[in-house]
Write a protein that holds these residues in place. Structure first.
Motif, PDB file in Angstrom:
ATOM      1  N   THR A  45       0.850  -1.185   0.000  1.00  0.00           N
ATOM      2  CA  THR A  45       0.000   0.000   0.000  1.00  0.00           C
ATOM      3  C   THR A  45       0.886   1.235   0.000  1.00  0.00           C
ATOM      4  OG1 THR A  45      -1.736  -1.126   1.245  1.00  0.00           O
ATOM      5  CG2 THR A  45      -1.785   1.271   1.240  1.00  0.00           C
ATOM      6  N   THR A  46       0.671   2.101  -0.979  1.00  0.00           N
ATOM      7  CA  THR A  46       1.331   3.408  -1.016  1.00  0.00           C
ATOM      8  C   THR A  46       0.267   4.429  -0.643  1.00  0.00           C
ATOM      9  OG1 THR A  46       2.784   2.643  -2.779  1.00  0.00           O
ATOM     10  CG2 THR A  46       2.666   5.017  -2.401  1.00  0.00           C
ATOM     11  N   SER A  47       0.525   5.176   0.419  1.00  0.00           N
ATOM     12  CA  SER A  47      -0.486   6.061   0.991  1.00  0.00           C
ATOM     13  C   SER A  47      -0.026   7.520   0.924  1.00  0.00           C
ATOM     14  CB  SER A  47      -0.742   5.653   2.445  1.00  0.00           C
ATOM     15  OG  SER A  47      -1.721   6.456   3.021  1.00  0.00           O
ATOM     16  N   TYR A  48      -0.933   8.383   0.499  1.00  0.00           N
ATOM     17  CA  TYR A  48      -0.700   9.829   0.467  1.00  0.00           C
ATOM     18  C   TYR A  48      -1.775  10.485   1.315  1.00  0.00           C
ATOM     19  CZ  TYR A  48       1.839   8.403  -3.722  1.00  0.00           C
ATOM     20  OH  TYR A  48       2.673   7.772  -4.595  1.00  0.00           O
ATOM     21  N   GLU A  49      -1.373  11.503   2.070  1.00  0.00           N
ATOM     22  CA  GLU A  49      -2.321  12.166   2.959  1.00  0.00           C
ATOM     23  C   GLU A  49      -1.927  13.627   3.119  1.00  0.00           C
ATOM     24  OE1 GLU A  49      -3.074  11.710   7.624  1.00  0.00           O
ATOM     25  OE2 GLU A  49      -3.598   9.910   6.479  1.00  0.00           O
ATOM     26  N   ALA A  50      -2.912  14.517   3.104  1.00  0.00           N
ATOM     27  CA  ALA A  50      -2.676  15.947   3.337  1.00  0.00           C
ATOM     28  C   ALA A  50      -3.860  16.476   4.137  1.00  0.00           C
ATOM     29  CB  ALA A  50      -2.541  16.705   2.026  1.00  0.00           C
ATOM     30  N   GLY A  51      -3.585  17.414   5.034  1.00  0.00           N
ATOM     31  CA  GLY A  51      -4.666  17.923   5.858  1.00  0.00           C
ATOM     32  C   GLY A  51      -4.425  19.330   6.352  1.00  0.00           C
ATOM     33  N   LEU A  52      -5.482  19.897   6.875  1.00  0.00           N
ATOM     34  CA  LEU A  52      -5.456  21.230   7.470  1.00  0.00           C
ATOM     35  C   LEU A  52      -6.070  21.145   8.857  1.00  0.00           C
ATOM     36  CD1 LEU A  52      -6.810  23.275   4.441  1.00  0.00           C
ATOM     37  CD2 LEU A  52      -4.436  23.153   5.209  1.00  0.00           C
ATOM     38  N   GLN A  53      -5.536  21.942   9.773  1.00  0.00           N
ATOM     39  CA  GLN A  53      -6.074  21.997  11.120  1.00  0.00           C
ATOM     40  C   GLN A  53      -6.408  23.449  11.435  1.00  0.00           C
ATOM     41  OE1 GLN A  53      -3.463  20.535  14.179  1.00  0.00           O
ATOM     42  NE2 GLN A  53      -5.131  20.362  15.655  1.00  0.00           N
ATOM     43  N   PHE A  54      -7.625  23.672  11.944  1.00  0.00           N
ATOM     44  CA  PHE A  54      -8.090  25.017  12.262  1.00  0.00           C
ATOM     45  C   PHE A  54      -8.438  25.093  13.742  1.00  0.00           C
ATOM     46  CE2 PHE A  54      -9.474  24.064   7.926  1.00  0.00           C
ATOM     47  CZ  PHE A  54      -8.916  25.130   7.234  1.00  0.00           C
ATOM     48  N   ALA A  55      -8.091  26.205  14.371  1.00  0.00           N
ATOM     49  CA  ALA A  55      -8.533  26.480  15.736  1.00  0.00           C
ATOM     50  C   ALA A  55      -9.831  27.277  15.623  1.00  0.00           C
ATOM     51  CB  ALA A  55      -7.485  27.267  16.500  1.00  0.00           C
ATOM     52  N   VAL A  56     -10.934  26.669  16.001  1.00  0.00           N
ATOM     53  CA  VAL A  56     -12.228  27.336  15.925  1.00  0.00           C
ATOM     54  C   VAL A  56     -12.305  28.419  17.000  1.00  0.00           C
ATOM     55  CG1 VAL A  56     -14.729  26.996  16.033  1.00  0.00           C
ATOM     56  CG2 VAL A  56     -13.287  25.262  14.966  1.00  0.00           C
ATOM     57  N   ASN A  57     -11.897  28.073  18.204  1.00  0.00           N
ATOM     58  CA  ASN A  57     -11.745  29.040  19.297  1.00  0.00           C
ATOM     59  C   ASN A  57     -10.683  28.476  20.236  1.00  0.00           C
ATOM     60  OD1 ASN A  57     -13.066  27.183  21.004  1.00  0.00           O
ATOM     61  ND2 ASN A  57     -15.067  28.090  20.508  1.00  0.00           N
ATOM     62  N   SER A  58     -10.545  29.012  21.427  1.00  0.00           N
ATOM     63  CA  SER A  58      -9.449  28.593  22.303  1.00  0.00           C
ATOM     64  C   SER A  58      -9.585  27.154  22.795  1.00  0.00           C
ATOM     65  CB  SER A  58      -9.343  29.533  23.510  1.00  0.00           C
ATOM     66  OG  SER A  58     -10.524  29.458  24.289  1.00  0.00           O
ATOM     67  N   GLY A  59     -10.787  26.580  22.737  1.00  0.00           N
ATOM     68  CA  GLY A  59     -10.963  25.227  23.264  1.00  0.00           C
ATOM     69  C   GLY A  59     -11.399  24.198  22.241  1.00  0.00           C
ATOM     70  N   SER A  60     -11.406  24.560  20.955  1.00  0.00           N
ATOM     71  CA  SER A  60     -11.873  23.586  19.968  1.00  0.00           C
ATOM     72  C   SER A  60     -11.058  23.682  18.674  1.00  0.00           C
ATOM     73  CB  SER A  60     -13.362  23.788  19.673  1.00  0.00           C
ATOM     74  OG  SER A  60     -13.579  25.066  19.124  1.00  0.00           O
ATOM     75  N   SER A  61     -11.012  22.574  17.966  1.00  0.00           N
ATOM     76  CA  SER A  61     -10.270  22.532  16.704  1.00  0.00           C
ATOM     77  C   SER A  61     -10.999  21.661  15.691  1.00  0.00           C
ATOM     78  CB  SER A  61      -8.853  22.000  16.933  1.00  0.00           C
ATOM     79  OG  SER A  61      -8.890  20.646  17.321  1.00  0.00           O
ATOM     80  N   LEU A  62     -10.731  21.912  14.423  1.00  0.00           N
ATOM     81  CA  LEU A  62     -11.316  21.174  13.320  1.00  0.00           C
ATOM     82  C   LEU A  62     -10.182  20.709  12.405  1.00  0.00           C
ATOM     83  CD1 LEU A  62     -13.880  20.332  11.660  1.00  0.00           C
ATOM     84  CD2 LEU A  62     -13.655  22.543  10.505  1.00  0.00           C
ATOM     85  N   ASN A  63     -10.160  19.431  12.085  1.00  0.00           N
ATOM     86  CA  ASN A  63      -9.169  18.864  11.165  1.00  0.00           C
ATOM     87  C   ASN A  63      -9.875  18.383   9.909  1.00  0.00           C
ATOM     88  OD1 ASN A  63      -7.100  19.138  13.053  1.00  0.00           O
ATOM     89  ND2 ASN A  63      -7.494  17.120  13.911  1.00  0.00           N
ATOM     90  N   ILE A  64      -9.293  18.683   8.761  1.00  0.00           N
ATOM     91  CA  ILE A  64      -9.776  18.184   7.477  1.00  0.00           C
ATOM     92  C   ILE A  64      -8.595  17.489   6.809  1.00  0.00           C
ATOM     93  CG2 ILE A  64     -10.756  18.760   5.234  1.00  0.00           C
ATOM     94  CD1 ILE A  64     -11.896  21.304   6.550  1.00  0.00           C
ATOM     95  N   THR A  65      -8.765  16.209   6.489  1.00  0.00           N
ATOM     96  CA  THR A  65      -7.680  15.421   5.909  1.00  0.00           C
ATOM     97  C   THR A  65      -8.191  14.686   4.686  1.00  0.00           C
ATOM     98  OG1 THR A  65      -6.766  15.071   8.121  1.00  0.00           O
ATOM     99  CG2 THR A  65      -5.974  13.626   6.378  1.00  0.00           C
ATOM    100  N   GLY A  66      -7.457  14.788   3.589  1.00  0.00           N
ATOM    101  CA  GLY A  66      -7.751  14.011   2.390  1.00  0.00           C
ATOM    102  C   GLY A  66      -6.719  12.905   2.251  1.00  0.00           C
TER     103      GLY A  66
END
Length: 186
Positions: A45-66
């Motif tokens: 298996t050859t795997s590729y992955e890229a993502g972004l991480q956002f701080a929504v506010n001081s206590g929460s975060s959102l990750n988006i990964t392709g």
């Protein structure tokens, strides 16, 4: 990026090689007997992955990964015709997995945490399963029978200041694809 190898089960290499100690399951389809093949290669298996991480506010975060995974040397069956017809396990299939994953983490109060994850993926393979006998050329792909397109999981955690906590964990997913009983392609 990564390259991963998964060695096949031993029975794929040693099935039917020792009649006195048959510790491996005997997968026999009617009159056709299946035997192991000692030169079977590991699946790659050859795997590729890229993502972004956002701080929504001081206590929460959102990750988006392709992600994108190219899977080669999947195990399949080859029929050997002759006076005694039998099948051996060989590396003759490939697959492609691609999708996106969304994750959300939050500290809702001083001792209360929330985690949620959703994954959408699509897995195509040149054979629907190891046990599938193709009646057509192998130059097209089908939805793999291990494909779960929608997966959702969550966790709610409460930790008391006395270091005693409780968690509620759950997950849901869509079902595996429907496969008709005939061997005709989609």
């Amino acid at each position: 990026y990564g390259v991963y190898y998964q060695y096949p089960h031993f029975y794929l290499a040693y099935l039917g090689t020792n009649d006195e100690e048959n510790i491996y399951p005997n997968y026999s389809l009617g009159e056709i007997t299946q035997i192991g093949y000692g030169n079977i290669d590991p699946e790659r298996t050859t795997s590729y992955e890229a993502g972004l991480q956002f701080a929504v506010n001081s206590g929460s975060s959102l990750n988006i990964t392709g992600f994108y995974r190219d899977i080669s040397d999947l195990t399949g069956l080859k029929t050997i015709y002759g006076p005694t017809t039998y099948q051996i396990f060989i590396n003759d299939a490939y697959g492609i997995s691609k999708g996106v994953e969304l994750s959300f983490k939050a500290q809702m109060a001083a001792n209360f945490h929330v985690y949620a994850n959703y994954t959408y993926s699509k897995v195509d393979a040149s054979k629907q399963s190891t046990w599938y006998f193709p009646l057509f050329p192998q130059n097209r792909t089908f939805t793999a029978d291990w494909d779960l397109p929608h997966v959702f999981s969550f966790s709610l955690d409460y930790l008391h200041k006395s270091q005693v906590g409780v968690s509620l964990i759950g997950n849901m997913s869509s079902g595996y694809p429907y496969s008709p009983s005939s061997l005709h392609p989609n």
